[in-house]
Design an enzyme around this catalytic site. Structure first.
Site, PDB file in Angstrom:
ATOM      1  N   ARG A 272      32.132  51.574  28.371  1.00 15.13           N
ATOM      2  CA  ARG A 272      32.378  51.175  29.630  1.00 15.13           C
ATOM      3  C   ARG A 272      31.630  52.201  30.829  1.00 15.13           C
ATOM      4  NH1 ARG A 272      38.183  49.044  30.874  1.00 15.13           N
ATOM      5  NH2 ARG A 272      37.248  48.945  32.975  1.00 15.13           N
TER       6      ARG A 272
ATOM      7  N   ARG B 153      39.680  46.758  36.114  1.00 17.25           N
ATOM      8  CA  ARG B 153      40.558  47.160  37.339  1.00 17.25           C
ATOM      9  C   ARG B 153      39.755  46.884  38.416  1.00 17.25           C
ATOM     10  NH1 ARG B 153      45.038  48.490  38.496  1.00 17.25           N
ATOM     11  NH2 ARG B 153      44.253  49.912  40.154  1.00 17.25           N
TER      12      ARG B 153
ATOM     13  N   ARG C  83      49.250  51.884  37.785  1.00 21.91           N
ATOM     14  CA  ARG C  83      48.095  51.604  38.741  1.00 21.91           C
ATOM     15  C   ARG C  83      48.402  50.356  39.615  1.00 21.91           C
ATOM     16  NH1 ARG C  83      42.591  52.485  35.536  1.00 21.91           N
ATOM     17  NH2 ARG C  83      41.932  53.160  37.887  1.00 21.91           N
ATOM     18  N   PRO C  84      49.435  50.525  40.489  1.00 19.55           N
ATOM     19  CA  PRO C  84      49.719  49.249  41.520  1.00 19.55           C
ATOM     20  C   PRO C  84      48.827  49.248  42.424  1.00 19.55           C
ATOM     21  CG  PRO C  84      50.984  51.200  42.012  1.00 19.55           C
ATOM     22  CD  PRO C  84      50.280  51.787  40.832  1.00 19.55           C
ATOM     23  N   ILE C  85      48.577  48.137  43.027  1.00 22.45           N
ATOM     24  CA  ILE C  85      47.680  47.946  44.329  1.00 22.45           C
ATOM     25  C   ILE C  85      48.341  47.860  45.772  1.00 22.45           C
ATOM     26  CG2 ILE C  85      45.658  47.219  43.043  1.00 22.45           C
ATOM     27  CD1 ILE C  85      46.882  44.062  43.804  1.00 22.45           C
ATOM     28  N   ASP C  86      49.832  48.227  45.532  1.00 21.67           N
ATOM     29  CA  ASP C  86      50.556  48.066  47.136  1.00 21.67           C
ATOM     30  C   ASP C  86      49.752  48.757  48.191  1.00 21.67           C
ATOM     31  OD1 ASP C  86      50.965  50.445  45.394  1.00 21.67           O
ATOM     32  OD2 ASP C  86      52.479  51.134  46.853  1.00 21.67           O
ATOM     33  N   LEU C  87      48.942  49.780  47.979  1.00 25.53           N
ATOM     34  CA  LEU C  87      48.597  50.478  49.189  1.00 25.53           C
ATOM     35  C   LEU C  87      47.130  49.464  49.642  1.00 25.53           C
ATOM     36  CD1 LEU C  87      48.275  54.017  48.202  1.00 25.53           C
ATOM     37  CD2 LEU C  87      49.843  53.052  49.766  1.00 25.53           C
TER      38      LEU C  87
ATOM     39  N   LYS D 177      29.281  55.544  37.665  1.00 23.70           N
ATOM     40  CA  LYS D 177      29.837  54.490  37.577  1.00 23.70           C
ATOM     41  C   LYS D 177      30.583  53.967  38.759  1.00 23.70           C
ATOM     42  CE  LYS D 177      33.868  54.361  35.158  1.00 23.70           C
ATOM     43  NZ  LYS D 177      34.881  53.754  35.511  1.00 23.70           N
ATOM     44  N   ASN D 178      31.537  55.062  38.960  1.00 29.52           N
ATOM     45  CA  ASN D 178      32.386  54.761  40.134  1.00 29.52           C
ATOM     46  C   ASN D 178      31.917  54.729  41.532  1.00 29.52           C
ATOM     47  OD1 ASN D 178      34.253  54.601  38.128  1.00 29.52           O
ATOM     48  ND2 ASN D 178      35.074  56.761  38.533  1.00 29.52           N
TER      49      ASN D 178
ATOM     50  N   ASP E 153      39.653  62.384  36.257  1.00 24.36           N
ATOM     51  CA  ASP E 153      38.785  61.868  35.314  1.00 24.36           C
ATOM     52  C   ASP E 153      38.190  63.083  34.417  1.00 24.36           C
ATOM     53  OD1 ASP E 153      37.260  59.425  37.247  1.00 24.36           O
ATOM     54  OD2 ASP E 153      39.274  59.726  36.302  1.00 24.36           O
TER      55      ASP E 153
ATOM     56  N   CYS F  55      47.198  49.769  33.044  1.00 27.55           N
ATOM     57  CA  CYS F  55      46.453  50.146  32.025  1.00 27.55           C
ATOM     58  C   CYS F  55      47.154  51.198  31.331  1.00 27.55           C
ATOM     59  CB  CYS F  55      44.902  50.412  32.035  1.00 27.55           C
ATOM     60  SG  CYS F  55      44.682  52.021  32.986  1.00 27.55           S
TER      61      CYS F  55
HETATM   62  C1  EPZ Z   1      39.426  55.204  40.983  1.00 24.82           C
HETATM   63  O1  EPZ Z   1      40.494  54.588  40.281  1.00 24.82           O
HETATM   64  C2  EPZ Z   1      38.629  55.445  39.719  1.00 24.82           C
HETATM   65  N1  EPZ Z   1      38.101  54.172  39.131  1.00 24.82           N
HETATM   66  C3  EPZ Z   1      39.251  56.028  38.456  1.00 24.82           C
HETATM   67  O2  EPZ Z   1      38.266  56.511  37.634  1.00 24.82           O
HETATM   68  C4  EPZ Z   1      39.721  57.622  38.959  1.00 24.82           C
HETATM   69  O3  EPZ Z   1      40.553  58.195  38.039  1.00 24.82           O
HETATM   70  C5  EPZ Z   1      40.643  57.205  40.207  1.00 24.82           C
HETATM   71  O4  EPZ Z   1      39.707  56.527  41.214  1.00 24.82           O
HETATM   72  C6  EPZ Z   1      41.214  58.577  40.893  1.00 24.82           C
HETATM   73  O5  EPZ Z   1      40.025  59.384  41.273  1.00 24.82           O
HETATM   74  C7  EPZ Z   1      36.849  53.640  39.879  1.00 24.82           C
HETATM   75  O6  EPZ Z   1      36.438  54.173  40.694  1.00 24.82           O
HETATM   76  C8  EPZ Z   1      36.689  52.202  39.246  1.00 24.82           C
HETATM   77  P1  EPZ Z   1      43.621  55.279  42.889  1.00 24.82           P
HETATM   78  P2  EPZ Z   1      41.609  53.909  41.513  1.00 24.82           P
HETATM   79  O7  EPZ Z   1      43.668  54.274  43.609  1.00 24.82           O
HETATM   80  O8  EPZ Z   1      40.926  53.359  42.568  1.00 24.82           O
HETATM   81  C9  EPZ Z   1      48.046  55.263  42.765  1.00 24.82           C
HETATM   82  C10 EPZ Z   1      37.379  56.463  35.079  1.00 24.82           C
HETATM   83  O9  EPZ Z   1      37.880  57.081  34.299  1.00 24.82           O
HETATM   84  N2  EPZ Z   1      48.050  54.101  43.864  1.00 24.82           N
HETATM   85  O10 EPZ Z   1      42.889  56.606  43.671  1.00 24.82           O
HETATM   86  O11 EPZ Z   1      42.396  52.799  40.878  1.00 24.82           O
HETATM   87  C11 EPZ Z   1      47.646  54.959  41.388  1.00 24.82           C
HETATM   88  O12 EPZ Z   1      48.742  54.225  40.445  1.00 24.82           O
HETATM   89  C12 EPZ Z   1      38.623  55.797  36.299  1.00 24.82           C
HETATM   90  O13 EPZ Z   1      36.267  56.451  35.577  1.00 24.82           O
HETATM   91  C13 EPZ Z   1      49.014  53.420  44.395  1.00 24.82           C
HETATM   92  O14 EPZ Z   1      50.227  53.649  43.859  1.00 24.82           O
HETATM   93  O15 EPZ Z   1      42.362  55.113  41.656  1.00 24.82           O
HETATM   94  C14 EPZ Z   1      47.315  56.446  40.885  1.00 24.82           C
HETATM   95  O16 EPZ Z   1      48.346  57.076  40.477  1.00 24.82           O
HETATM   96  C15 EPZ Z   1      39.842  55.934  35.768  1.00 24.82           C
HETATM   97  N3  EPZ Z   1      48.940  52.358  45.030  1.00 24.82           N
HETATM   98  C16 EPZ Z   1      46.803  57.156  42.304  1.00 24.82           C
HETATM   99  O17 EPZ Z   1      47.237  56.360  43.246  1.00 24.82           O
HETATM  100  C17 EPZ Z   1      47.829  51.805  45.064  1.00 24.82           C
HETATM  101  O18 EPZ Z   1      47.902  50.529  45.810  1.00 24.82           O
HETATM  102  C18 EPZ Z   1      45.391  57.238  42.274  1.00 24.82           C
HETATM  103  O19 EPZ Z   1      44.760  55.861  42.275  1.00 24.82           O
HETATM  104  C19 EPZ Z   1      46.670  52.368  44.692  1.00 24.82           C
HETATM  105  C20 EPZ Z   1      46.555  53.297  43.849  1.00 24.82           C
END
Ligand code: EPZ
Length: 420
Positions: free
Chosen positions: A400, A94, A123-127, A22-23, A308, A118
């Site tokens: 999903r 997301r 899950r911010p997107i600031d980065l 999926k991912n 996960d 969620c």
């Molecule tokens: C991906 O989510 C996966 N989803 C998630 O899988 C997975 O748990 C996660 O990576 C970590 O491996 C998909 O690929 C669709 P992150 P993503 O950005 O990209 C913080 C599942 O169950 N962060 O690595 O959203 C964030 O809050 C799902 O299949 C910021 O602070 O994960 C989190 O604490 C759930 N600012 C941490 O980083 C940002 O701009 C990891 O998030 C982005 C992220």
């Protein structure tokens, strides 16, 4: 929302061919917008998040042909006519935030809703947005809508404060078409990031270093179509291994890649599970008669134990012969499965980012509520081992990310049905 009915106490055992990831599939589907002719994807998982992403591609003007029989997709984005994704769709999924990088890379403009949080965290997107601004993107945010344009995509040397999977993927999508070189320092090393990089390279992108913490992308002016096979889903594979181990079944999985499973298998070996790799991607697992305990597991970015898999591993540890600890360092609220597991008789105490799991003799059936994808899967796995009948609400979350999981478990000896 539907629910699963499980008659527990039966072994999950036999042979299981792991489906496509999926991912990996979701970012690759977004990346198809960058290809200037047809893309053929094989081994596509037939899951709700993929179907919703296909809907988005079609709303943007792409032609998408799905063959469920061959699990293949043909995507043609030459007639792209839209650069706006409605906020309701983004709220539902997301990962649609990845269309930001793809649309900006293709059309230099994009409008979509802020994905918001969620139940597993803010899950911010600031980065994502900080990196995009450094690459020349002008972002106007109003009433939760991101209105973006980028006159010139500028290559840039970026440093991520956290190795965010989504941010790394979004930057790859934009940098592939940048003027100049982009370097991502502290990039995510997840296999799904590697798969996206390999797909983009198959389309003609110049990307180096994926899978390490430093990825270099030399922007190109055109990306062509490609033929690409989605790699197996390491989390689905881990889910089925945990289900077999908890129900004392021997399982042979096909499709998993050894280097992606090391942290998960190492954790499961501490419970006494034994693994043998046969002929490349066939993995054989034999569980112990009694699951061992006395260790702790901490989640982290790849190559550490994947967040996960944390809910699924917690289910496995509920029947261990003693106490284990689990720490969740990636998301701030990802222990929601603990309540449901305790309703089934587990002994779990959550304190902040740490959970203490004291193994019990047995679990009993209960009516429980899955609050997100992996929480629902974890409750389903526990129900397979519980004595009696369980009802697991929240099947829409599970669907999903898992393709007809009720059929897959039933084919392996379980008694699971879905009540829509
Ligand atoms: C991906 O989510 C996966 N989803 C998630 O899988 C997975 O748990 C996660 O990576 C970590 O491996 C998909 O690929 C669709 P992150 P993503 O950005 O990209 C913080 C599942 O169950 N962060 O690595 O959203 C964030 O809050 C799902 O299949 C910021 O602070 O994960 C989190 O604490 C759930 N600012 C941490 O980083 C940002 O701009 C990891 O998030 C982005 C992220």
């Amino acid at each position: 929302m539907g629910y699963y009915i499980v008659q527990g106490g039966k072994k999950i055992e036999g042979d299981f061919a792991v489906r496509g990831s999926k991912n990996a599939a979701l970012p690759i589907l977004a990346a198809c917008l960058l290809a200037e002719d047809e893309v053929v994807l094989e081994n596509c998982p037939l899951i709700q998040d993929v179907f919703l992403t296909i809907e988005i591609l079609r709303e943007l003007g792409c032609t998408v042909t799905l063959s469920e029989e061959s699990r293949s997709l043909i995507i043609d984005s030459r007639n792209l006519s839209e650069t706006t994704i409605c906020s309701e769709t983004v709220q539902r999924m997301r990962s649609s935030i990845l269309f930001l990088g793809a649309l900006l890379g293709r059309e230099k403009k994009a409008v979509l809703g802020h994905p918001g949080g969620c139940c597993i965290g803010k899950r911010p997107i600031d980065l994502h947005l900080c990196a995009f601004e450094k690459m020349g993107v002008v972002i106007r945010e109003k009433d939760g809508i991101l209105d973006c344009e980028v006159p010139h995509i500028l290559g840039y040397h970026l440093y991520l404060d956290f190795p965010s999977v989504g941010a790394t993927e979004n930057i790859l999508l934009l940098a592939a078409k940048a003027e100049g070189v982009t370097v991502i320092h502290n990039a995510a090393r997840e296999p799904e990031v590697v798969a996206l990089a390999r797909f983009l390279r198959a389309c003609g992108a110049e990307i180096y270093g994926e899978g390490t913490s430093n990825i270099m992308i030399e922007g190109v002016t055109h990306l062509h179509g490609a033929y690409f096979s989605i790699p197996a889903d390491r989390i689905e594979g881990g889910t089925f291994l945990c289900a077999a181990a908890l129900t004392k079944g021997e399982l042979r999985t096909k499709g998993l890649e050894r280097e992606q499973m090391e942290a998960v298998l190492s954790a499961m070996e501490q419970t006494g599970c034994r693994f043998l790799w046969e002929k490349g991607d066939t993995l054989w697992m034999r569980p112990p008669k009694i699951l061992r305990s006395g260790f702790s597991i901490t989640t982290g970015p790849f190559p550490y134990f994947p967040t996960d898999m944390q809910p699924l591993m917690m289910s496995l540890l509920t029947l261990a012969n003693g106490t284990c600890m689990m720490s969740e360092t990636v998301f701030e609220a990802r222990f929601s499965q603990a309540d449901g597991l305790c309703r089934m008789g587990a002994d779990i105490c959550v304190s902040g980012q740490t959970a203490t799991i004291r193994g019990v003799e047995k679990l009993h059936g209960a009516e429980v509520y899955g609050k997100d994808l992996r929480c629902g899967a974890a409750l389903l796995v526990a129900a397979l081992a519980a004595e009696g009948e369980s009802r697991i609400h929240g099947s829409a979350f599970v669907e999903r990310g898992y393709e007809k999981i009720e059929d897959a478990f039933s084919l392996l000896g379980g008694n699971v049905r879905l009540e829509a």
